[in-house]
Design a protein around this motif. Sequence first.
Motif, mmCIF file in Angstrom:
data_model
loop_
_atom_site.group_PDB
_atom_site.id
_atom_site.type_symbol
_atom_site.label_atom_id
_atom_site.label_comp_id
_atom_site.label_asym_id
_atom_site.label_seq_id
_atom_site.Cartn_x
_atom_site.Cartn_y
_atom_site.Cartn_z
ATOM 1 N N GLY A 88 14.564 -44.864 -18.576
ATOM 2 C CA GLY A 88 14.002 -43.588 -19.001
ATOM 3 C C GLY A 88 12.602 -43.668 -19.563
ATOM 4 N N VAL A 89 11.966 -44.863 -19.551
ATOM 5 C CA VAL A 89 10.579 -44.989 -19.988
ATOM 6 C C VAL A 89 9.674 -44.461 -18.871
ATOM 7 C CG1 VAL A 89 8.735 -46.603 -20.560
ATOM 8 C CG2 VAL A 89 11.040 -46.939 -21.501
ATOM 9 N N HIS A 90 8.854 -43.458 -19.194
ATOM 10 C CA HIS A 90 8.056 -42.815 -18.148
ATOM 11 C C HIS A 90 6.568 -42.736 -18.468
ATOM 12 C CE1 HIS A 90 11.660 -41.741 -15.988
ATOM 13 N NE2 HIS A 90 12.135 -41.062 -17.019
ATOM 14 N N GLY A 91 6.205 -42.722 -19.742
ATOM 15 C CA GLY A 91 4.796 -42.519 -20.080
ATOM 16 C C GLY A 91 4.341 -43.351 -21.251
ATOM 17 N N ALA A 92 3.060 -43.174 -21.613
ATOM 18 C CA ALA A 92 2.476 -43.964 -22.704
ATOM 19 C C ALA A 92 3.182 -43.702 -24.028
ATOM 20 C CB ALA A 92 0.987 -43.647 -22.827
ATOM 21 N N SER A 93 3.748 -42.524 -24.191
ATOM 22 C CA SER A 93 4.451 -42.210 -25.440
ATOM 23 C C SER A 93 5.735 -43.018 -25.589
ATOM 24 C CB SER A 93 4.779 -40.713 -25.493
ATOM 25 O OG SER A 93 5.629 -40.339 -24.418
ATOM 26 N N ASP A 94 6.203 -43.644 -24.498
ATOM 27 C CA ASP A 94 7.430 -44.443 -24.553
ATOM 28 C C ASP A 94 7.156 -45.941 -24.700
ATOM 29 O OD1 ASP A 94 9.060 -42.188 -24.130
ATOM 30 O OD2 ASP A 94 8.742 -42.317 -21.960
ATOM 31 N N ILE A 95 5.893 -46.312 -24.893
ATOM 32 C CA ILE A 95 5.553 -47.738 -24.966
ATOM 33 C C ILE A 95 6.293 -48.428 -26.105
ATOM 34 C CG2 ILE A 95 3.669 -49.377 -25.402
ATOM 35 C CD1 ILE A 95 3.717 -48.145 -22.631
ATOM 36 N N TRP A 96 6.498 -47.712 -27.213
ATOM 37 C CA TRP A 96 7.188 -48.310 -28.351
ATOM 38 C C TRP A 96 8.571 -48.805 -27.954
ATOM 39 C CZ3 TRP A 96 11.869 -46.496 -30.103
ATOM 40 C CH2 TRP A 96 12.262 -45.229 -29.652
ATOM 41 N N ILE A 98 9.387 -50.086 -24.983
ATOM 42 C CA ILE A 98 9.201 -51.367 -24.295
ATOM 43 C C ILE A 98 8.978 -52.479 -25.319
ATOM 44 C CG2 ILE A 98 7.760 -52.671 -22.691
ATOM 45 C CD1 ILE A 98 7.129 -50.076 -21.242
ATOM 46 N N TYR A 99 8.101 -52.211 -26.307
ATOM 47 C CA TYR A 99 7.832 -53.217 -27.335
ATOM 48 C C TYR A 99 9.106 -53.555 -28.119
ATOM 49 C CZ TYR A 99 2.784 -52.581 -26.682
ATOM 50 O OH TYR A 99 1.506 -52.544 -26.161
ATOM 51 N N LEU A 100 9.878 -52.543 -28.454
ATOM 52 C CA LEU A 100 11.106 -52.775 -29.227
ATOM 53 C C LEU A 100 12.092 -53.619 -28.440
ATOM 54 C CD1 LEU A 100 12.858 -52.250 -31.715
ATOM 55 C CD2 LEU A 100 13.638 -50.118 -30.632
ATOM 56 N N VAL A 101 12.276 -53.299 -27.164
ATOM 57 C CA VAL A 101 13.197 -54.079 -26.335
ATOM 58 C C VAL A 101 12.710 -55.517 -26.193
ATOM 59 C CG1 VAL A 101 14.105 -54.363 -23.994
ATOM 60 C CG2 VAL A 101 14.116 -52.102 -25.075
ATOM 61 N N ILE A 102 11.403 -55.698 -25.977
ATOM 62 C CA ILE A 102 10.854 -57.055 -25.854
ATOM 63 C C ILE A 102 11.023 -57.817 -27.166
ATOM 64 C CG2 ILE A 102 8.745 -58.389 -25.522
ATOM 65 C CD1 ILE A 102 9.872 -57.269 -22.955
ATOM 66 N N LEU A 103 10.869 -57.126 -28.298
ATOM 67 C CA LEU A 103 11.054 -57.758 -29.605
ATOM 68 C C LEU A 103 12.499 -58.238 -29.764
ATOM 69 C CD1 LEU A 103 9.550 -58.224 -32.382
ATOM 70 C CD2 LEU A 103 10.702 -56.130 -33.140
ATOM 71 N N ILE A 104 13.452 -57.366 -29.453
ATOM 72 C CA ILE A 104 14.869 -57.744 -29.535
ATOM 73 C C ILE A 104 15.183 -58.859 -28.542
ATOM 74 C CG2 ILE A 104 17.229 -56.911 -29.180
ATOM 75 C CD1 ILE A 104 16.218 -54.128 -30.069
ATOM 76 N N TYR A 105 14.651 -58.716 -27.362
ATOM 77 C CA TYR A 105 14.845 -59.708 -26.296
ATOM 78 C C TYR A 105 14.324 -61.077 -26.734
ATOM 79 C CZ TYR A 105 15.220 -60.953 -21.286
ATOM 80 O OH TYR A 105 15.565 -61.504 -20.073
ATOM 81 N N GLY A 106 13.154 -61.088 -27.380
ATOM 82 C CA GLY A 106 12.587 -62.341 -27.848
ATOM 83 C C GLY A 106 13.411 -62.972 -28.956
ATOM 84 N N ALA A 107 13.921 -62.131 -29.880
ATOM 85 C CA ALA A 107 14.766 -62.652 -30.960
ATOM 86 C C ALA A 107 16.038 -63.274 -30.403
ATOM 87 C CB ALA A 107 15.105 -61.527 -31.937
ATOM 88 N N LEU A 108 16.667 -62.599 -29.441
ATOM 89 C CA LEU A 108 17.888 -63.129 -28.830
ATOM 90 C C LEU A 108 17.597 -64.367 -27.993
ATOM 91 C CD1 LEU A 108 19.515 -59.730 -27.813
ATOM 92 C CD2 LEU A 108 20.357 -61.311 -29.554
ATOM 93 N N ALA A 109 16.398 -64.427 -27.394
ATOM 94 C CA ALA A 109 16.010 -65.619 -26.638
ATOM 95 C C ALA A 109 15.888 -66.826 -27.556
ATOM 96 C CB ALA A 109 14.693 -65.371 -25.915
ATOM 97 N N THR A 110 15.442 -66.608 -28.796
ATOM 98 C CA THR A 110 15.362 -67.694 -29.772
ATOM 99 C C THR A 110 16.746 -68.237 -30.074
ATOM 100 O OG1 THR A 110 13.395 -66.686 -30.777
ATOM 101 C CG2 THR A 110 14.606 -68.292 -32.097
ATOM 102 N N VAL A 111 17.715 -67.337 -30.232
ATOM 103 C CA VAL A 111 19.097 -67.753 -30.502
ATOM 104 C C VAL A 111 19.682 -68.492 -29.303
ATOM 105 C CG1 VAL A 111 21.434 -66.963 -31.066
ATOM 106 C CG2 VAL A 111 19.451 -65.837 -32.102
ATOM 107 N N SER A 112 19.502 -67.927 -28.111
ATOM 108 C CA SER A 112 20.091 -68.546 -26.917
ATOM 109 C C SER A 112 19.428 -69.882 -26.598
ATOM 110 C CB SER A 112 19.989 -67.596 -25.720
ATOM 111 O OG SER A 112 18.643 -67.287 -25.421
#
Length: 400
Positions: A88-96, A98-112
């Motif tokens: 559902g990310v469609h525009g510049a207003s939804d960039i946050w 993407i950043y939030l998912v990448i942040l969570i993704y990176g934290a979980l990558a550290t654990v894994s």
Amino acid sequence: MRTRNAIAYIFGTLLTGFGDKVLFIAAGIWVRELTGSNASAGLTFFFYIAPSMVVGPLAGLIVDRFPRRWVLITANALSTLSLLGLIGVHGASDIWRIYLVILIYGALATVSSAAGVGLRTTVFDPEQFGSVNGLLSTVSEGLRLVVPLIGAGLFVLAGAMAVITVDIGTYILAIGLFLFIRVEEQHEASTPQHWRVQALAGVRHIVATPLLRRLAWAVTVLLCTVGFFETAMFAVATNGLRRSAAFVGVFIAFQGVGAIIGGVATAQIMRKVGELKTAALGMVTVALGSGIVLVGVQPHSLSALVIVCGGTILLGVGITLLLVSVNTAIQRSTPNRLMGRVDAAFNVIFNGVQSVSIALGAGLVALVGFDIPIVLIALSALIGTVMLGYRTPAMEPAQE
């Protein structure tokens, strides 16, 4: 590769690595397309790596306290679920988002990552550590040669949702493979110590172990400058060789070739001379590669281009020799109960220092060009070599 556990672990690890690389490339392109900003696209790297410096010690404690196979499976499952936040990310207003998912993704990558390293020491015998690390490094670097094209091509042809679907698919397959692993794991029992004291046990082990302490200091010295390459190679391509900025992709490809060579050779070298001397050889190779890159830079010269590409191959060989030997030394010199915290401690130190060096390198190259930064890289590699060679400590076997 003769056992079910080995096959499941190696292919599961490579699948998640493939999915991560595809997503990471596509996420940067996606942000750039939505915002038109190169800086905004570059922030995706920051949000991915930043969690490792914050949650690393806690991740190591979790990995050492609970069964690592289930920690790995759970972290991968949560990573899969986090990707649904990108729908559902469609525009510049939804960039946050993407950043939030990448942040969570990176934290979980550290654990894994910490769980995967810890599980590796249970799945494989100690004498196999070098070969396994070399194999995973070789295949991972091989993927680096093709994954950027796959990720970018898939995004352009089919859109972001196709990339997300591929990443989710690789994680589901990896989870299925990890479920096939059958091992008896030993993990640290609960103690009355404060959680901060327990989380820092990995740092204390590094400080108390001469081999790991020596490696940590030497690699940190190199990482203080090696991040300069991120910007310096753009300057080498544009200002030195008078090529386009996109030509940096050629350097990355040749560095990947060198990394593959290094991954194949590292296990054999370590069996002959040990982890410490292999790491020192990696440092020397980085210094030599840096010098060749600097000497070879001449505008509009085919021979100069060949020389610079040869230097980048040596850089790939040297960095891989260094990293694989460090990882093997960690696994062989660390008690299994501390493996997660020690690996997390190294990652926190290395990622933090390298992130700072990348930022400093960008400013330094802008001020003085690429010559001095590359010279500093070579000097730091030579200093690291001296640090590794001075009064070499004996290999200390891990004690339970």
